[in-house]
Design an enzyme around this catalytic site. Structure first.
Site, PDB file in Angstrom:
ATOM      1  N   ASP A   1       0.814  -1.222   0.000  1.00 19.14           N
ATOM      2  CA  ASP A   1       0.000   0.000   0.000  1.00 19.14           C
ATOM      3  C   ASP A   1       0.845   1.269   0.000  1.00 19.14           C
ATOM      4  O   ASP A   1       0.404   2.328   0.455  1.00 19.14           O
ATOM      5  CB  ASP A   1      -0.957   0.033   1.211  1.00 19.14           C
TER       6      ASP A   1
ATOM      7  N   LYS B   1       2.580   2.205  -5.056  1.00 11.35           N
ATOM      8  CA  LYS B   1       3.327   1.733  -6.225  1.00 11.35           C
ATOM      9  C   LYS B   1       2.581   2.017  -7.523  1.00 11.35           C
ATOM     10  O   LYS B   1       3.199   2.316  -8.548  1.00 11.35           O
ATOM     11  CB  LYS B   1       3.594   0.225  -6.093  1.00 11.35           C
TER      12      LYS B   1
ATOM     13  N   GLY C   1      -3.960  -4.139  -4.428  1.00  7.81           N
ATOM     14  CA  GLY C   1      -4.803  -3.066  -4.917  1.00  7.81           C
ATOM     15  C   GLY C   1      -3.975  -1.845  -5.256  1.00  7.81           C
ATOM     16  O   GLY C   1      -3.243  -1.332  -4.411  1.00  7.81           O
ATOM     17  N   HIS C   2      -4.031  -1.409  -6.511  1.00  4.31           N
ATOM     18  CA  HIS C   2      -3.320  -0.207  -6.925  1.00  4.31           C
ATOM     19  C   HIS C   2      -4.343   0.853  -7.317  1.00  4.31           C
ATOM     20  O   HIS C   2      -5.253   0.588  -8.099  1.00  4.31           O
ATOM     21  CB  HIS C   2      -2.395  -0.503  -8.109  1.00  4.31           C
TER      22      HIS C   2
ATOM     23  N   GLN D   1       2.038  -6.162  -3.344  1.00  5.26           N
ATOM     24  CA  GLN D   1       2.451  -6.305  -1.948  1.00  5.26           C
ATOM     25  C   GLN D   1       3.822  -5.626  -1.757  1.00  5.26           C
ATOM     26  O   GLN D   1       4.074  -4.626  -2.393  1.00  5.26           O
ATOM     27  CB  GLN D   1       2.461  -7.768  -1.511  1.00  5.26           C
TER      28      GLN D   1
END
Length: 429
Positions: A13, A16, A40-41, A225
């Site tokens: 988180d 990225k 999740g991006h 991650q």
């Protein structure tokens, strides 16, 4: 040309997706190399916000080809949902620009069910997984009983593999969890329903990337991650089931390490974590609440409130060294505008004694207490800053201290959520 890897230095988180979106403007290929839809991006383009879980963040850049590498585990249902959602929002040529490696393993419904049952059974000793079936899918991959993307196109192989997998899985569901068994025909029909979606996407993505590099096209490898969740090097057992580190980038994308010339490590200006496990700098007070609210620290995938703490330099320096990063990206600096005094963890004490470096032993890490350096806050809006010299003096002092301690040049400092709200330095140097 060569490849750039973007990876996280803490527990995920870190932003990225934001860094990848910035770099994707001058690359042809963006490749995801590990994890699954447990990641999740978030990418913001003007007033629009895209939350991506499986598709690489480069998809919002016109003309960029996005590969899902052999190291990723793919839930075909999630892939279909993301493709349809992107198309509805006007993103062009989505199905033509997404390439999925035929060697990538599929997340099955029984993987998700196993994930959930195990977490419940662990009780207070739970890992804190996202319950997306990631771990069980990687288990089957290593046990050589997994279903791969390419199997969807050979019904005979697919049926045989499902029969073999269900012999063990159904025994567990019935005897251990008291659940009804899965049927081969039902799972077969479910998988075959994704043939039309996957047919134009299936590719040897490693060969695709190697050929692109050979032609002189630049490739961006997008991590999911982060280092402290790495299955080997992270805070085991509170880790993910893959290798989000630079070694995983090579294995999971199918390109030789010699092609990689830039490794960008991403960290927030503070620390967050989702799920259980040690976090020495965690805050349990109003300061932590203020940072969480200002940073909108809720999981992109799960929606869970993230645990919040001060920046943990021993952990970041360990991750930077392990990955051999060449550049540092610092995100969400603007969030710290809400605090009067900023703290940075510069070391630990373990059982009352100074500890050098980052603990290898699980016991030491659980007992580690942070040693802080205090710095003045800046208490003003920095979202308009576009050069380091524009930052208030205390913010600039914070940034330069972190850069000096990590020992590599900063290439980006994000000062707000919008795409253009960033100070960009030295990328490509």
């Amino acid at each position: 040309m060569t490849a750039t890897v973007v990876l996280g230095l803490a527990w995920g988180d870190e932003g990225k997706g934001r860094v990848c979106d910035l770099l994707a403007h001058d690359v042809r290929y963006v490749s995801r190399y590990s994890g699954g839809n447990n990641a999740g991006h978030t990418v913001r383009v003007g007033r629009e916000e895209f939350k991506l879980h499986l598709v690489p963040s480069g998809i919002v850049r016109e003309g960029v080809v996005c590969t899902i590498g052999n190291g990723v585990v793919v839930n075909p249902e999630v892939l279909e949902q993301e493709v349809v959602a992107l198309e509805k929002r006007g993103v062009g040529d989505v199905r033509e620009r997404i390439k999925v490696d035929g060697r990538a393993h599929l997340i099955m419904p029984y993987h998700i069910a196993l994930d959930s049952h195990r977490e419940i059974a662990l009780g207070e000793a739970r890992i804190g997984t996202t319950n997306r079936g990631i771990g069980p899918a990687y288990e089957d991959k290593v046990a050589r009983s997994g279903i791969r993307v390419q199997d969807v196109f050979d019904e005979g192989i697919l049926r045989a593999k499902l029969k073999a997998a269900l012999r063990e899985k159904n025994a567990i569901f019935e005897a251990v969890y008291g659940e009804r068994p899965y049927e081969v025909d039902g799972l077969l029909s479910w998988l075959l329903s994704f043939r039309e979606l996957l047919a134009p996407m299936v590719s040897d993505t490693g060969a695709l990337l190697r050929e692109a590099l050979g032609r002189g096209e630049r490739v961006l490898l997008e991590g999911a991650q982060a280092t402290l969740l790495d299955n080997d090097h992270g805070t085991y057992p509170f880790v993910t089931s893959s290798n989000p580190t630079v070694g995983g980038a090579v294995v999971g994308s199918g390109i030789p390490p010699g092609y990689i010339d830039q490794i960008i490590g991403v960290t927030k200006a503070y620390t967050t974590r989702v799920g259980d496990g040690p976090m020495p700098t965690e805050l349990f007070d109003s300061t932590g609440d203020a940072i969480r609210d200002a940073g909108r620290e809720y999981g992109t995938t799960t929606g869970r409130p993230r645990r919040v703490g001060w920046l943990d330099l021993p952990a970041i320096k360990f991750a930077a060294s392990l990955n051999g990063i060449t550049h540092l990206a610092l995100t969400l600096l603007d969030v710290l505008s809400v605090v009067e005094t900023v703290k940075i963890c510069v070391g630990y004490e373990v059982d009352g004694r100074p500890f050098s470096g980052y603990p290898m032993h699980q016991t030491d890490l659980h007992h580690a207490r942070p040693v802080y350096k205090e710095m003045p806050g800046w208490g003003e809006d920095i979202t308009g800053c576009r050069m380091r010299g524009d930052l208030p003096a205390p913010a600039r002092e914070f940034v330069e201290f972190v850069e000096s301690e990590v020992g590599v040049p900063l290439c980006m400092i994000s000062v707000g959520p919008e795409r253009e709200q960033a100070i960009v330095e030295k990328i490509g140097a």
